[in-house]
Design an enzyme around this catalytic site. Structure first.
Site, PDB file in Angstrom:
ATOM      1  N   PHE A   8       0.843  -1.190   0.000  1.00 60.38           N
ATOM      2  CA  PHE A   8       0.000   0.000   0.000  1.00 60.38           C
ATOM      3  C   PHE A   8       0.880   1.242   0.000  1.00 60.38           C
ATOM      4  O   PHE A   8       0.752   2.139   0.821  1.00 60.38           O
ATOM      5  CB  PHE A   8      -0.950  -0.036   1.208  1.00 60.38           C
ATOM      6  CG  PHE A   8      -2.198   0.792   1.012  1.00 60.38           C
ATOM      7  CD1 PHE A   8      -3.099   0.481   0.002  1.00 60.38           C
ATOM      8  CD2 PHE A   8      -2.468   1.889   1.830  1.00 60.38           C
ATOM      9  CE1 PHE A   8      -4.255   1.232  -0.179  1.00 60.38           C
ATOM     10  CE2 PHE A   8      -3.617   2.653   1.654  1.00 60.38           C
ATOM     11  CZ  PHE A   8      -4.506   2.326   0.644  1.00 60.38           C
ATOM     12  N   GLU A 144      -0.284  -7.201 -16.489  1.00 57.95           N
ATOM     13  CA  GLU A 144      -0.116  -6.061 -17.399  1.00 57.95           C
ATOM     14  C   GLU A 144       0.831  -5.021 -16.814  1.00 57.95           C
ATOM     15  O   GLU A 144       1.654  -4.445 -17.516  1.00 57.95           O
ATOM     16  CB  GLU A 144      -1.483  -5.421 -17.688  1.00 57.95           C
ATOM     17  CG  GLU A 144      -1.461  -4.327 -18.728  1.00 57.95           C
ATOM     18  CD  GLU A 144      -0.980  -4.842 -20.086  1.00 57.95           C
ATOM     19  OE1 GLU A 144      -1.741  -5.523 -20.771  1.00 57.95           O
ATOM     20  OE2 GLU A 144       0.184  -4.570 -20.450  1.00 57.95           O
ATOM     21  N   VAL A 147       5.144  -4.671 -17.081  1.00 56.41           N
ATOM     22  CA  VAL A 147       5.897  -4.100 -18.199  1.00 56.41           C
ATOM     23  C   VAL A 147       5.148  -2.863 -18.700  1.00 56.41           C
ATOM     24  O   VAL A 147       3.988  -2.943 -19.079  1.00 56.41           O
ATOM     25  CB  VAL A 147       6.036  -5.120 -19.358  1.00 56.41           C
ATOM     26  CG1 VAL A 147       6.796  -4.493 -20.528  1.00 56.41           C
ATOM     27  CG2 VAL A 147       6.738  -6.393 -18.894  1.00 56.41           C
ATOM     28  N   GLY A 201      12.350  12.911  -9.193  1.00 58.99           N
ATOM     29  CA  GLY A 201      11.746  11.671  -8.695  1.00 58.99           C
ATOM     30  C   GLY A 201      11.704  10.553  -9.726  1.00 58.99           C
ATOM     31  O   GLY A 201      11.131   9.496  -9.485  1.00 58.99           O
ATOM     32  N   GLU A 204      15.893   6.848  -8.472  1.00 65.74           N
ATOM     33  CA  GLU A 204      16.001   6.640  -7.034  1.00 65.74           C
ATOM     34  C   GLU A 204      17.356   7.131  -6.537  1.00 65.74           C
ATOM     35  O   GLU A 204      18.283   7.309  -7.323  1.00 65.74           O
ATOM     36  CB  GLU A 204      15.832   5.154  -6.726  1.00 65.74           C
ATOM     37  CG  GLU A 204      14.414   4.680  -7.051  1.00 65.74           C
ATOM     38  CD  GLU A 204      14.271   3.176  -6.899  1.00 65.74           C
ATOM     39  OE1 GLU A 204      14.641   2.656  -5.842  1.00 65.74           O
ATOM     40  OE2 GLU A 204      13.776   2.540  -7.843  1.00 65.74           O
ATOM     41  N   ASP A 215      16.495  -3.076 -14.374  1.00 61.99           N
ATOM     42  CA  ASP A 215      15.038  -2.956 -14.406  1.00 61.99           C
ATOM     43  C   ASP A 215      14.501  -3.405 -15.768  1.00 61.99           C
ATOM     44  O   ASP A 215      13.570  -4.216 -15.850  1.00 61.99           O
ATOM     45  CB  ASP A 215      14.633  -1.498 -14.127  1.00 61.99           C
ATOM     46  CG  ASP A 215      13.152  -1.265 -14.349  1.00 61.99           C
ATOM     47  OD1 ASP A 215      12.359  -1.728 -13.505  1.00 61.99           O
ATOM     48  OD2 ASP A 215      12.781  -0.649 -15.364  1.00 61.99           O
ATOM     49  N   LYS A 219      12.225  -6.939 -17.046  1.00 61.15           N
ATOM     50  CA  LYS A 219      11.065  -6.929 -17.943  1.00 61.15           C
ATOM     51  C   LYS A 219      11.289  -7.848 -19.140  1.00 61.15           C
ATOM     52  O   LYS A 219      10.365  -8.496 -19.630  1.00 61.15           O
ATOM     53  CB  LYS A 219      10.766  -5.492 -18.386  1.00 61.15           C
ATOM     54  CG  LYS A 219      10.245  -4.645 -17.214  1.00 61.15           C
ATOM     55  CD  LYS A 219      10.258  -3.162 -17.487  1.00 61.15           C
ATOM     56  CE  LYS A 219       9.824  -2.376 -16.249  1.00 61.15           C
ATOM     57  NZ  LYS A 219      10.151  -0.941 -16.328  1.00 61.15           N
ATOM     58  N   GLY A 312       4.595   5.225 -12.930  1.00 65.99           N
ATOM     59  CA  GLY A 312       3.658   6.162 -12.311  1.00 65.99           C
ATOM     60  C   GLY A 312       2.600   5.410 -11.523  1.00 65.99           C
ATOM     61  O   GLY A 312       2.119   4.379 -11.963  1.00 65.99           O
TER      62      GLY A 312
END
Lengths: 331, 331
Positions: A8, A144, A147, A201, A204, A215, A219, A312
């Site tokens: 969360f 979904e 990626v 932002g 990191e 990263d 994927k 996002g």
């Protein structure tokens, strides 16, 4: 449809807000009523209400302790509860071990629950194992958001292009590095562009996972299993990041009418992530800033390219919603 | 799954060839056996075999007369035959009247047959009427091929982005004009670029439908009904073609870091087709040659852009196949 949600943070909260905002639309357009019955966090405790939580109340609290629905029941016992239909995992996962999401996925699928995953670790490590488990228990495993967030890269390949043979996927699958490379085209050094990305932002404090290509590589592991049934490991991939790219490299590419992009690609023979100079006629060359894109090469349709947000909270929240709508449609 | 096919030009033939080539894959991956039981043509007669036609034999014949499956039965009586599951319309239609496809769609949907349309006329004229008929008889009306051939522009909007609110669609929906504009950027005049497009088969001997914007406008009518429930007429749209664009206009745009594109767009307030100067950061600005593209503006995902082939027999043949796979999945 009753949901148990693991995680969360920004994504989980954005998803909860989307459910509040879209409740009427979902009811009217899809005859779909989604209730979050449980929320599990690493540091703020666990909530469970078989009737569904009051999301407005939950969003208003910074800590769950003392709330009426706070529970000491372990999340692994909640996800197998009769009332839960779908388990959502949006907590960060380790891309080497797939944990803690991997165990949650295993438990949920073994119990015949549908599973929706937005994090990468569990799928990067054990896609084929989880798919087999889902088939055994006739449950759905949708991903979904793993990626390109809610930009439907997975649904495009697995549903819209079904009937075509996909021979290659190549994309810009990491927004941070694409933002840095785009800024470097204005003459910035790598270090300055990285700092700007951190201030905004996009990157990191420890940017390694993005800038060294890991990263995007995670994927590629998901895509290689989803498209070609190929369960690779990170060590099977040829991975190079963008940290060695200089302003001179960028300028040389520009002078040749090309652009550097961190291109992640995969075929049935394996995958790679590396900076490549693309000619400007390549649709991927024109994807700027933090935007992501993927091109599928197919037998019947030639190249099909999808461009959109790759990250996002809201965009990943939509990925979760779109998987839930898909599960609802499959009935 | 037994099909009645109206139209057997380049698209119909390419579709038949795809069915031959993909028969094993479709059986294995989707448990789907597609048989064409009837083919209707305007000038070469009609074939009907309730068991399914031998497509290799049909493709080898230039005329159906004398073939064992040739029939004098009217196509309107064949499409309502018990054995037919889906009626496919790939024959050219008039975008003012929607005929002859419109009557075929009406008859098929009234009889409870699923309908797949690759031509634009029937939908441009009567989308809402046909959708209502489909709902009444609980049949499916699918039309992926009507916009951007098999590039899944429709499926992206209606399925993948379901849950988002789409507020605008804008695209390059005509390959001929995009090819001409791309060639003019090399310094060619409009007349020379048109002639080249005609020599390559991109433009028809009478290019009016493409260059004056009517082909793109018909697609906007389909999108306006599909996305916003708005049944517009061609006369409701603001349509300008590319015939008045000069090499000087193209050069001025280039000098300003922009590109002329024939942009077709639609919102809930209406639609237009007109040449617009786009900045190069717009994904549509970088779509060159005969390629098509569409950008959906959404509430949750921002802009999502799809780029791919917008025409071609094989590509439109795939659109038909993808709609049939979709119908099969819906069960």
């Amino acid at each position: 449809m009753k949901i148990a949600l693991n995680g969360f943070g920004t994504v989980g909260k954005a998803f909860a807000q989307i459910l509040i905002d879209k409740a009427q639309t979902l009811q009217k357009e899809f005859d779909l009523d989604i209730q979050i019955a449980a929320i599990n966090t690493r540091t703020r405790g666990t909530l469970f209400n078989p009737e569904g939580l009051d999301l407005s109340k939950v969003l208003a609290q910074s800590n769950f302790t003392g709330m009426a629905d706070a529970t000491q029941t372990a999340f692994k016992d909640i996800i197998t509860h009769d009332v839960i239909d779908v388990v959502l995992d949006v907590a960060p996962t380790d891309i080497q071990t797939g944990q803690p999401g991997l165990d949650i996925c295993r438990q949920a699928l073994s119990a015949g629950k549908d599973v929706v995953v937005a994090s990468k670790g569990a799928l990067a490590v054990a896609f084929n194992e989880l798919q087999e488990k889902a088939q055994q228990t006739r449950s759905h495993l949708l991903y979904e958001g793993s990626v390109m967030a809610g930009t439907p890269a997975i649904r495009l390949a697995k549903q819209d292009l079904a009937g075509c043979t996909i021979t290659e996927a190549r994309g810009i699958l990491n927004g941070t590095t694409n933002y840095i490379l785009t800024q470097m085209e204005t003459g910035m050094t790598y270090a300055d562009a990285l700092q700007q990305a951190q201030e905004l932002g996009y990157a990191e404090p420890d940017p390694t996972g993005d800038v060294e290509g890991w990263d995007a590589a995670a994927k590629i592991l998901i895509l290689s299993a989803a498209l070609f049934g190929l369960q690779l490991k990170l060590s099977d991939l040829d991975v190079t990041g963008i940290t060695q790219i200089t302003p001179e490299d960028i300028a040389a590419a520009q002078a040749a009418g090309e652009r550097y992009k961190l291109v992640a690609s995969v075929t049935a023979q394996g995958g790679s992530v590396k900076p490549i100079r693309l000619p400007l006629i390549d649709p991927l060359a024109n994807v700027g800033g933090a935007t992501n894109a993927i091109t599928y090469r197919t037998d019947l349709m030639g190249d099909v390219t999808l461009i959109g947000a790759g990250a996002g909270p809201r965009q990943t929240g939509f990925a979760l919603l779109s998987d839930l709508i898909d599960i609802h449609r499959r009935g």
